[in-house]
Write an enzyme that holds these catalytic residues in place. Structure first.
Site, PDB file in Angstrom:
ATOM      1  N   ASP A  59       0.921  -1.118   0.061  1.00 13.24           N
ATOM      2  CA  ASP A  59       0.042  -0.119   0.272  1.00 13.24           C
ATOM      3  C   ASP A  59       1.052   1.262   0.024  1.00 13.24           C
ATOM      4  O   ASP A  59       1.551   1.548   1.076  1.00 13.24           O
ATOM      5  CB  ASP A  59      -0.816  -0.072   1.219  1.00 13.24           C
ATOM      6  CG  ASP A  59      -1.972   1.119   1.153  1.00 13.24           C
ATOM      7  OD1 ASP A  59      -1.670   2.145   0.463  1.00 13.24           O
ATOM      8  OD2 ASP A  59      -2.835   0.997   2.099  1.00 13.24           O
ATOM      9  N   HIS A  60       1.050   2.126  -1.205  1.00 11.69           N
ATOM     10  CA  HIS A  60       1.908   3.230  -1.221  1.00 11.69           C
ATOM     11  C   HIS A  60       1.631   4.268  -0.483  1.00 11.69           C
ATOM     12  O   HIS A  60       2.263   5.077  -0.203  1.00 11.69           O
ATOM     13  CB  HIS A  60       1.978   3.517  -2.953  1.00 11.69           C
ATOM     14  CG  HIS A  60       3.408   4.070  -3.041  1.00 11.69           C
ATOM     15  ND1 HIS A  60       4.382   4.485  -2.333  1.00 11.69           N
ATOM     16  CD2 HIS A  60       3.594   4.435  -4.345  1.00 11.69           C
ATOM     17  CE1 HIS A  60       5.107   4.793  -2.729  1.00 11.69           C
ATOM     18  NE2 HIS A  60       5.061   4.818  -4.173  1.00 11.69           N
ATOM     19  N   ARG A  61       0.364   4.300   0.147  1.00 10.37           N
ATOM     20  CA  ARG A  61       0.055   5.334   1.033  1.00 10.37           C
ATOM     21  C   ARG A  61       0.949   5.056   2.394  1.00 10.37           C
ATOM     22  O   ARG A  61       1.152   6.168   3.023  1.00 10.37           O
ATOM     23  CB  ARG A  61      -1.471   5.397   1.350  1.00 10.37           C
ATOM     24  CG  ARG A  61      -2.522   5.614   0.252  1.00 10.37           C
ATOM     25  CD  ARG A  61      -3.975   5.211   0.830  1.00 10.37           C
ATOM     26  NE  ARG A  61      -4.104   3.978   1.465  1.00 10.37           N
ATOM     27  CZ  ARG A  61      -5.156   3.419   1.775  1.00 10.37           C
ATOM     28  NH1 ARG A  61      -6.206   4.298   1.963  1.00 10.37           N
ATOM     29  NH2 ARG A  61      -5.249   2.395   2.180  1.00 10.37           N
TER      30      ARG A  61
END
Ligand code: CAO
Length: 434
Positions: free
Chosen positions: A406-408
């Protein structure tokens, strides 16, 4: 011979003048009996004026945004057939205008204006013809538009079940209900254009196979993750030559203990050790997006392929269990998964997931994060191939790994360090105990 049929504004109740808010046909259009021609709106109600005859529109006498009163000419139709004597009149609720006067006969009066919410519901239009896939603005009465605006519904996403794909109040209600209950097809309501429905039988023989309950459930959760999580996948490979030799050396002992010692048990151990080093990979984003929840336990979900679809049982406290224990538990839980004997608790609480297709094949893939987890490790088939070690080539068993994250929450550099660390543990499994 065809007749010319002037269509005039019917009885509009107590109003002298009402606004023309939609003109739904153009000169040259073929219209059918009962098809909506224009929409009129007073400050109390909106109403559609249906066609009294089938034929072709030869003249339009009203303008969008203009005003009209009872008896005004709306348009003229060159009728294909004589005009219908008594077109079907939909029941109007008390506050709506009355039916037309019987004596309004010099010109063919339009049938009673239809309140847009009182019409019979028709089946949705065929795929591709509805407003959601059309480039023209969706047809809907002002009342329906107002209702949609109030609820924040984008009408281009709603399929109309009225004549010519016109959107009715019920369509907006059904759309909102579908979104609220998560039944909206293809992410409708999330601003995602729906995939058009296609009648495949037009192209060849088809059969319908109902989806299993597991497949429906996993479809919903995969779709949810796919829509919510900005995914990136980091690919790497681990030299597992020594690990494989170690595993083989212990196969006999494992069998005596009644367990099948596959690579996966070692992988789980190495992943748990890597998660302990990289705490953010073992976290979840707080629902308000303001903080990370770091988990101090290491429960691994393991994707298991079953005849009914994908299930992800959870092996708990992987950091505290031996490889033999993990191998035993894995065999037991994946067996129960395939026999459909998992309990709800067996599939809850994972902090990270491993999806291994190594027993099947492939060189890399991009697994979908099992949100609210933030990472998933995909494992492909290990291949023996020549690798340079120093100046010389040596046959090494290389294991491809694919980490989706999850690049967040996880930066690319963090993910790359994680996979590097994991690969270094797999290259020398003794480091796990350090
Ligand atoms: N490379 C090469 N060989 C591998 C391997 C790899 N990465 N992983 C497993 N193998 C070998 C095993 O050693 C075993 O060989 P032997 O029969 O000679 O001992 C064989 O492949 C079969 O292994 P397995 O798949 O039965 O066992 P496992 O412990 O590796 O995996 C399980 C167990 C439950 C994960 C697996 O059976 C499974 O269901 N995999 C599919 C998961 C899936 O569908 N993922 C996709 C989800 S979509 O994101």
């Amino acid at each position: 011979m065809s007749d010319t049929v002037p269509v005039v504004v019917p009885d509009i109740g107590d109003f002298e003048q009402v606004d023309v808010v939609e003109v739904l046909v153009a000169v040259g259009d073929d219209v059918s009996v009962d098809q909506s021609l224009i929409t009129l709106e007073s400050d109390k109600a909106s109403m559609e004026v249906p066609s009294p005859a089938a034929g072709r529109v030869v003249e339009i006498a009203v303008e969008l945004g203009g005003q009209v009163g009872e008896g005004d000419l709306i348009l003229t139709i060159e009728a294909a057939d004589p005009p219908a004597e008594e077109p079907e009149v939909a029941a109007a609720p008390p506050e709506e205008p009355k039916p037309p006067h019987a004596e309004a006969a010099a010109a063919a009066p339009a049938p009673a204006p239809r309140p847009s919410s009182s019409r019979r519901r028709r089946p949705p239009p065929p795929a591709g013809s509805g407003p959601a896939t059309s480039t023209s603005p969706p047809h809907a009465s002002p009342g329906v538009r107002r209702f949609a605006r109030l609820l924040g519904v984008d009408l281009t996403r709603v399929s109309g079940s009225g004549a010519k794909g016109r959107i009715l109040l019920e369509d907006v209600e059904a759309f909102v209900k579908d979104v609220m209950t998560g039944r909206g097809p293809q992410g409708e309501g999330a601003g995602i254009p729906p995939v058009p429905e296609i009648d495949f039988s037009k192209f060849g023989p088809v059969e319908s196979k109902p989806l299993s309950r597991i497949r429906k459930l996993s479809a919903a959760s995969l779709h949810r993750s796919w829509l919510n999580v900005p995914h990136v996948t980091q690919h790497d490979e681990a030299d597992i030559t020594d690990l494989e030799a170690f595993r083989r050396a212990h196969l006999h002992e494992a069998r005596e203990r009644g367990v099948r010692l596959t690579l996966l048990a070692f992988l789980m151990k190495a992943v748990a050790a890597s998660l302990a080093e990289f705490a953010e990979m073992n976290s979840s984003l707080a629902p308000d997006g303001e903080s990370l929840i770091l988990k101090r336990y290491f429960h691994l979900g393991v994707a298991v392929d079953t005849p009914d679809g994908l299930v992800v049982p959870v092996v708990r406290d992987v950091d505290r269990k031996s490889v033999y224990e993990l191998a035993g538990e894995l065999g037991e839980v994946s067996g129960r998964a395939r026999e459909r004997k998992l309990r709800p608790a067996d599939i809850q609480g994972a902090t990270f997931t491993i999806s291994s297709l190594g027993g099947i094949g492939g060189t890399a893939f991009t697994p979908i994060v099992n949100a609210p987890e933030v990472g998933i490790l995909g494992v492909s088939r290990a291949v023996r191939r020549p690798v340079y070690i120093g100046a010389g080539l040596a046959p090494r068993l290389m294991l491809p790994v694919s980490l989706s994250y999850d690049h967040r929450v996880i930066d690319g550099a963090y993910a790359a360090r994680f996979t590097s660390h994991l690969c270094s543990l797999l290259a020398d499994i003794r480091r796990v105990v350090l």
